[in-house]
Design a protein around this motif. Structure first.
Motif, PDB file in Angstrom:
ATOM      1  N   ILE A  14      50.011  32.785  34.002  1.00 44.01           N
ATOM      2  CA  ILE A  14      50.160  33.299  35.532  1.00 44.01           C
ATOM      3  C   ILE A  14      50.084  32.039  37.052  1.00 44.01           C
ATOM      4  O   ILE A  14      50.701  33.051  37.295  1.00 44.01           O
ATOM      5  CB  ILE A  14      48.076  33.639  35.613  1.00 44.01           C
ATOM      6  CG1 ILE A  14      47.821  34.615  34.965  1.00 44.01           C
ATOM      7  CG2 ILE A  14      48.341  34.194  37.448  1.00 44.01           C
ATOM      8  CD1 ILE A  14      46.590  35.172  34.856  1.00 44.01           C
ATOM      9  N   LEU A  60      55.763  31.213  37.698  1.00 54.09           N
ATOM     10  CA  LEU A  60      56.202  32.198  38.393  1.00 54.09           C
ATOM     11  C   LEU A  60      57.624  32.933  38.402  1.00 54.09           C
ATOM     12  O   LEU A  60      58.577  33.355  38.910  1.00 54.09           O
ATOM     13  CB  LEU A  60      56.233  31.527  39.294  1.00 54.09           C
ATOM     14  CG  LEU A  60      55.028  31.196  40.750  1.00 54.09           C
ATOM     15  CD1 LEU A  60      55.195  30.859  41.942  1.00 54.09           C
ATOM     16  CD2 LEU A  60      54.035  32.499  40.967  1.00 54.09           C
ATOM     17  N   TRP A  89      42.397  34.332  38.263  1.00 55.80           N
ATOM     18  CA  TRP A  89      43.091  35.829  37.969  1.00 55.80           C
ATOM     19  C   TRP A  89      42.583  36.350  36.842  1.00 55.80           C
ATOM     20  O   TRP A  89      42.230  37.718  36.551  1.00 55.80           O
ATOM     21  CB  TRP A  89      44.364  36.027  38.332  1.00 55.80           C
ATOM     22  CG  TRP A  89      44.688  35.521  39.886  1.00 55.80           C
ATOM     23  CD1 TRP A  89      45.063  35.192  40.602  1.00 55.80           C
ATOM     24  CD2 TRP A  89      44.105  35.939  41.131  1.00 55.80           C
ATOM     25  NE1 TRP A  89      45.151  35.177  42.283  1.00 55.80           N
ATOM     26  CE2 TRP A  89      44.126  35.672  42.580  1.00 55.80           C
ATOM     27  CE3 TRP A  89      43.229  38.101  41.260  1.00 55.80           C
ATOM     28  CZ2 TRP A  89      43.752  36.684  43.507  1.00 55.80           C
ATOM     29  CZ3 TRP A  89      42.725  38.137  42.245  1.00 55.80           C
ATOM     30  CH2 TRP A  89      43.295  37.968  43.473  1.00 55.80           C
ATOM     31  N   TRP A 102      44.823  41.193  43.980  1.00 55.39           N
ATOM     32  CA  TRP A 102      46.152  41.224  42.880  1.00 55.39           C
ATOM     33  C   TRP A 102      47.115  41.216  43.014  1.00 55.39           C
ATOM     34  O   TRP A 102      48.465  40.324  42.967  1.00 55.39           O
ATOM     35  CB  TRP A 102      45.043  41.221  41.539  1.00 55.39           C
ATOM     36  CG  TRP A 102      46.150  39.889  40.417  1.00 55.39           C
ATOM     37  CD1 TRP A 102      45.682  40.694  39.346  1.00 55.39           C
ATOM     38  CD2 TRP A 102      46.808  39.051  40.595  1.00 55.39           C
ATOM     39  NE1 TRP A 102      46.942  39.915  38.123  1.00 55.39           N
ATOM     40  CE2 TRP A 102      47.040  38.706  39.374  1.00 55.39           C
ATOM     41  CE3 TRP A 102      47.275  38.366  41.248  1.00 55.39           C
ATOM     42  CZ2 TRP A 102      48.016  37.888  38.689  1.00 55.39           C
ATOM     43  CZ3 TRP A 102      47.632  36.990  41.340  1.00 55.39           C
ATOM     44  CH2 TRP A 102      47.831  37.158  39.880  1.00 55.39           C
ATOM     45  N   MET A 103      47.376  42.329  43.129  1.00 57.11           N
ATOM     46  CA  MET A 103      48.141  43.223  43.148  1.00 57.11           C
ATOM     47  C   MET A 103      49.419  43.050  44.792  1.00 57.11           C
ATOM     48  O   MET A 103      50.645  42.739  44.772  1.00 57.11           O
ATOM     49  CB  MET A 103      49.273  44.471  43.246  1.00 57.11           C
ATOM     50  CG  MET A 103      48.262  45.094  41.693  1.00 57.11           C
ATOM     51  SD  MET A 103      48.870  46.364  40.769  1.00 57.11           S
ATOM     52  CE  MET A 103      49.109  47.806  41.894  1.00 57.11           C
ATOM     53  N   TYR A 117      48.534  46.942  35.198  1.00 58.84           N
ATOM     54  CA  TYR A 117      48.265  45.441  35.595  1.00 58.84           C
ATOM     55  C   TYR A 117      46.911  44.969  35.291  1.00 58.84           C
ATOM     56  O   TYR A 117      47.030  43.662  35.044  1.00 58.84           O
ATOM     57  CB  TYR A 117      48.760  45.621  37.279  1.00 58.84           C
ATOM     58  CG  TYR A 117      49.077  44.360  36.850  1.00 58.84           C
ATOM     59  CD1 TYR A 117      49.666  43.212  36.582  1.00 58.84           C
ATOM     60  CD2 TYR A 117      48.691  43.530  38.222  1.00 58.84           C
ATOM     61  CE1 TYR A 117      50.750  42.532  36.847  1.00 58.84           C
ATOM     62  CE2 TYR A 117      49.440  42.276  38.501  1.00 58.84           C
ATOM     63  CZ  TYR A 117      50.147  41.602  38.728  1.00 58.84           C
ATOM     64  OH  TYR A 117      50.572  40.404  38.964  1.00 58.84           O
ATOM     65  N   MET A 126      40.162  39.674  36.747  1.00 59.45           N
ATOM     66  CA  MET A 126      40.302  40.738  36.262  1.00 59.45           C
ATOM     67  C   MET A 126      39.473  41.483  34.237  1.00 59.45           C
ATOM     68  O   MET A 126      39.370  42.798  34.318  1.00 59.45           O
ATOM     69  CB  MET A 126      42.330  41.064  35.565  1.00 59.45           C
ATOM     70  CG  MET A 126      42.652  40.769  36.856  1.00 59.45           C
ATOM     71  SD  MET A 126      42.984  42.753  38.169  1.00 59.45           S
ATOM     72  CE  MET A 126      42.313  41.629  39.335  1.00 59.45           C
ATOM     73  N   TYR A 167      52.157  35.713  44.179  1.00 60.82           N
ATOM     74  CA  TYR A 167      52.313  36.228  42.142  1.00 60.82           C
ATOM     75  C   TYR A 167      52.405  37.745  42.361  1.00 60.82           C
ATOM     76  O   TYR A 167      52.523  38.604  41.327  1.00 60.82           O
ATOM     77  CB  TYR A 167      50.887  35.483  41.304  1.00 60.82           C
ATOM     78  CG  TYR A 167      51.093  34.157  41.345  1.00 60.82           C
ATOM     79  CD1 TYR A 167      51.612  33.474  40.748  1.00 60.82           C
ATOM     80  CD2 TYR A 167      49.892  34.197  42.500  1.00 60.82           C
ATOM     81  CE1 TYR A 167      50.962  32.172  40.592  1.00 60.82           C
ATOM     82  CE2 TYR A 167      49.690  32.799  42.173  1.00 60.82           C
ATOM     83  CZ  TYR A 167      50.364  31.572  41.738  1.00 60.82           C
ATOM     84  OH  TYR A 167      49.750  30.466  41.828  1.00 60.82           O
ATOM     85  N   GLU A 171      48.926  40.172  46.265  1.00 60.30           N
ATOM     86  CA  GLU A 171      48.978  38.565  46.081  1.00 60.30           C
ATOM     87  C   GLU A 171      50.200  37.969  46.691  1.00 60.30           C
ATOM     88  O   GLU A 171      50.947  38.519  45.871  1.00 60.30           O
ATOM     89  CB  GLU A 171      48.600  38.276  44.956  1.00 60.30           C
ATOM     90  CG  GLU A 171      47.433  36.563  45.067  1.00 60.30           C
ATOM     91  CD  GLU A 171      48.258  35.716  45.590  1.00 60.30           C
ATOM     92  OE1 GLU A 171      47.140  34.546  46.078  1.00 60.30           O
ATOM     93  OE2 GLU A 171      49.254  35.495  45.170  1.00 60.30           O
TER      94      GLU A 171
END
Lengths: 314, 297
Positions: B53, B56, B261, A142-143, B41, B265, A148, A145
Motif C-alpha cells: 500500500i 506508490l 489502510w 480512502w479512494m 477497491y 478496509m 495514494y 486520499e
C-alpha cells in the motif's frame, strides 16, 4: 381542515359504537394495551426529547440561566452558521436531484430488460444501499486520499490533472455530494422500478397506436403515472439528506474551513465536542422547518391510507 | 409480476429495439462499475500488505501479493471481537424488542379500534420522519440528567443503544406490518373469533403465519438499521469495550498519523458482511420491505 373534521367524525362514530356494547369496549381496551409499548416509546424517546430540545435551546452554555432567543441571535451573527445553512441546502438539494435522476434512468434501463435478466442487475445495483453508510464512506475516504488516491490514478491515466478531493473546500463539497448520490441512487431506482411495473402496459400500447414516440410516452404516460411516487420519494430523501451525518462527519468532519458542515455535523461539533449543548440543540432545531413542510404533504397522503387501514367504509 | 412482464414482452422486444437493449446493457454496466468500484477497491486494499500500500508505484486497483494478514489480525484482536460482540448483542436485543412492540401495535391498529387509533397510525408514520440528528443532543442531556437522578450511569454504556435504537426501527416496522396485516382477509379472524379464539391467539395462530413475509421484511429492516447506526454510538459511547462496530472502526483503527489502510478496509468489509449476506440470500424480502413504506402510500 376538512380532513380533521372527517377524522373527528370517524372517531366519534367509533366511540359511540364502542359504547354500544361491552364487548366492543373490552376490545378497545385490549387494542389500546397492545399499542401501549409503542405509545410509551414514542412519547418518552421521540416527542419528549423533541420538546426538551426546544427548552434546551433557550439556556446558556452551562444550562443554568434562561437566555431566551440569545442562542439564536448568537448563531445569526456567526458567518460559519450561514455557511452551514448554505451548504446544507446545496448538499440536500443537489444530492436529491441527482439521486432522483440517476434512479429514474436506472429504473427505466432495468425495466427495458427481459424479466429474467432484471434480477441479477437489480441485485448488483442495490449494493451501495445495503452497505452501512459509515463503512462505505470510509472506503470513499480512502479512494479520495491524496497521496495514494485510486481516483487520481485513474484520472491521470486518462490524462487529467490530479484533483484535491477533500483538500480544496469546493472539491470537498462536491466529494461529499458524490458519496451521498452513490449511496442513495439505488433506493430511488428500486422505488421507481416498482412503480414502473405497476403502470399498465395497455397505456403504452395505446400511446404507441396513437403514434407517440419514446419521449412523448415518457412525458404523457410515465411521468403522470409516477407523479405520486416521485413526489414521496423526493420528499423522504430530502428529509434524510438534510439530516445526513455519517458522510460529512467521516469524510471531512466539516472542514476544510468549515465549508462542508451540514446542520447535523455542526450540531454534533458544538453540542457534543465543544460541550455547548444548548447551542447544539439550537442548530439541530433548524432541521424542523423542512420536516414540517414535508409532514404537511405526507399527512395528506397518509390520512387516506390510515382510513383504509382502519376499515372505515365510505 | 413476471407473468405480466412476459405478456408485455412482445411489444417491448421488437426488432428495432435490439440496439436499444444493447444500449441499456451498456449503460447499466457503466453504472455497475460506478456503484461497485468502492467495495471492490476495499477488497483489493484489504488483501494488500502495508508495504504494498505504501509503495506508490503501479496500479492501485491490482494486488500483487495477496495476503489474508489483515483479516487475521482483525479476527485475532480482542478489541475488534469486542466491537463485533457489542454490535451483535445490541442488534439481537433491538430486533427482538422492535418486533414485539411493532407486531402488537400493528395488529391492534390494523384490526381493532380504539379512541384515537387513526391518529396514532398517522403519528407513527410521522415519528419515522423525525431524524435522529434532531434528537441526539436532547437525549444526551436527558441521560445525563437521569444519571444525576438515579445514580445509574447511562452514557458510555453499550446497553444504552438498546434503549435509543428502537425509536429508529419501531415506527417503520409498525408501518409496514400494518400494511401486511390489513391485507389479510377479515373472514379469517372472524372465523377464529367465532371459534372462540382470544386476540393473542388470533395474532399468533392466524396473523403471524400468514404475514410471515412481512415479518421477515421488517426484521431485515430493523437489523440493517441498528447494525449501520453511527450517530448515536458516536455521541453516546467512548470506551473501547462499549463501542459497536462502525464507530469502533472509525474511531479506533484511525488514530495517529499512520493509517493502517489494509486493516481499515478489512474491518469495513467485515462490518458490511452481515447485512450484505442477509441481502444476498433474502433480496426479495429486503426489497419488499424497502418499497412497502412508500408504494402503498
Amino acid at each position: 381542515m376538512a380532513q380533521a373534521s372527517v377524522v373527528e367524525a370517524q372517531v366519534k362514530e367509533a366511540a359511540q359504537r364502542d359504547r354500544g356494547s361491552g364487548l366492543a369496549a373490552r376490545r378497545a381496551r385490549i387494542a389500546f394495551l397492545f399499542c401501549l409499548p409503542l405509545i410509551l416509546l414514542v412519547v418518552a424517546l421521540v416527542i419528549y426529547p423533541a420538546f426538551y430540545s426546544l427548552y434546551l435551546a433557550t439556556l446558556n452554555k452551562s444550562m443554568t440561566r434562561f437566555v431566551g432567543l440569545g442562542n439564536f441571535a448568537f448563531l445569526f451573527r456567526r458567518e460559519t452558521f450561514w455557511m452551514v445553512v448554505e451548504q446544507s441546502i446545496i448538499f440536500a438539494v443537489s444530492a436529491v436531484i441527482f439521486k432522483a435522476l440517476i434512479g429514474f434512468v436506472l429504473a427505466h434501463l432495468l425495466h427495458a430488460l427481459p424479466p429474467r435478466g432484471q434480477r441479477a442487475w437489480r441485485g448488483l445495483l442495490l449494493v451501495p444501499w445495503v452497505i452501512p453508510p459509515a463503512m462505505s464512506t470510509l472506503v470513499w475516504w480512502w479512494m479520495y486520499e491524496p497521496s495514494y488516491s485510486a481516483l487520481n490514478w485513474l484520472l491521470m491515466g486518462i490524462g487529467f490533472a490530479p484533483v484535491p478531493w477533500l483538500g480544496d473546500p469546493y472539491w470537498a463539497r462536491f466529494s461529499v455530494i458524490l458519496v451521498n448520490v452513490w449511496y442513495g441512487a439505488p433506493f430511488f431506482m428500486i422505488m421507481y422500478l416498482a412503480a414502473l411495473k405497476s403502470v399498465p402496459a395497455e397505456l403504452y400500447e395505446s400511446a404507441e397506436i396513437d403514434g407517440a414516440n419514446a419521449w412523448q410516452k415518457l412525458v404523457y404516460v410515465t411521468l403522470p403515472m409516477l407523479r405520486n411516487i416521485i413526489a414521496i420519494t423526493v420528499l423522504f430523501s430530502l428529509i434524510v439528506t438534510f439530516a445526513n451525518f455519517d458522510i460529512v462527519r467521516i469524510l471531512t468532519a466539516g472542514g476544510p474551513r468549515d465549508m462542508t458542515h451540514v446542520f447535523a455535523t455542526y450540531a454534533f461539533k458544538l453540542g457534543i465536542e465543544s460541550n455547548d449543548i444548548p447551542l447544539g440543540a439550537c442548530v439541530s432545531l433548524f432541521m424542523f422547518p423542512i420536516l414540517a413542510v414535508a409532514a404537511v404533504f405526507i399527512l395528506r397522503d397518509v390520512h387516506r391510507r390510515s382510513r383504509e387501514i382502519a376499515g372505515v367504509s365510505g | 409480476m413476471s407473468r405480466a412482464d412476459a405478456a408485455a414482452a412482445p411489444y417491448r422486444v421488437g426488432r428495432p429495439r435490439r440496439w436499444a437493449l444493447w444500449a441499456a446493457y451498456g449503460c447499466l454496466a457503466l453504472f455497475c462499475v460506478f456503484f461497485l468500484a468502492p467495495p471492490l477497491y476495499a477488497l483489493v486494499t484489504s488483501l494488500k500488505t502495508s508495504q504494498e500500500i505504501a509503495a506508490l508505484e503501479g496500479n492501485p486497483w491490482f494486488v500483487r501479493e495477496p495476503t489474508l494478514a489483515n483479516y487475521a489480525a482483525l479476527l485475532g484482536s480482542p478489541v475488534f471481537l469486542q466491537f463485533f460482540w457489542n454490535s451483535t448483542r445490541v442488534a439481537v436485543i433491538v430486533v427482538s424488542v422492535t418486533m414485539i412492540i411493532s407486531t402488537l401495535a400493528a395488529f391492534s391498529l390494523a384490526r381493532m379500534r380504539f379512541f384515537g387509533s387513526t391518529a396514532l397510525a398517522t403519528g407513527v408514520f410521522l415519528t419515522y420522519l423525525i431524524p435522529e440528528t434532531l434528537l441526539f443532543i436532547p437525549k444526551f442531556q436527558i441521560f445525563t440528567w437521569l444519571r444525576d437522578l438515579t445514580g445509574i450511569e447511562f452514557i458510555n454504556r453499550w446497553w444504552l443503544l438498546c434503549i435509543v435504537y428502537p425509536t429508529l426501527t419501531v415506527p417503520f416496522c409498525t408501518w409496514i406490518l400494518i400494511g401486511y396485516f390489513s391485507s389479510i382477509p377479515k373472514e379469517l379472524d372472524e372465523a377464529a373469533i367465532v371459534d372462540g379464539a382470544s386476540y393473542l391467539q388470533i395474532l399468533f395462530k392466524v396473523f403471524l403465519p400468514v404475514a410471515l413475509p412481512g415479518l421477515i421484511a421488517a426484521t431485515i429492516f430493523a437489523f440493517t438499521v441498528c447494525w449501520a447506526q453511527f450517530l448515536y454510538p458516536l455521541a453516546f459511547t467512548t470506551s473501547l469495550d462499549q463501542l459497536v462496530l462502525p464507530v469502533g472502526i472509525v474511531t479506533n483503527l484511525i488514530k495517529g498519523d499512520v493509517f493502517n489502510w489494509g486493516q481499515i478496509m478489512a474491518g469495513a468489509l467485515l462490518t458490511a458482511a452481515p447485512p450484505v449476506l442477509l441481502y444476498a440470500f433474502l433480496m426479495d424480502y429486503y426489497i419488499a420491505g424497502l418499497t412497502a413504506g412508500a408504494t402503498k402510500g
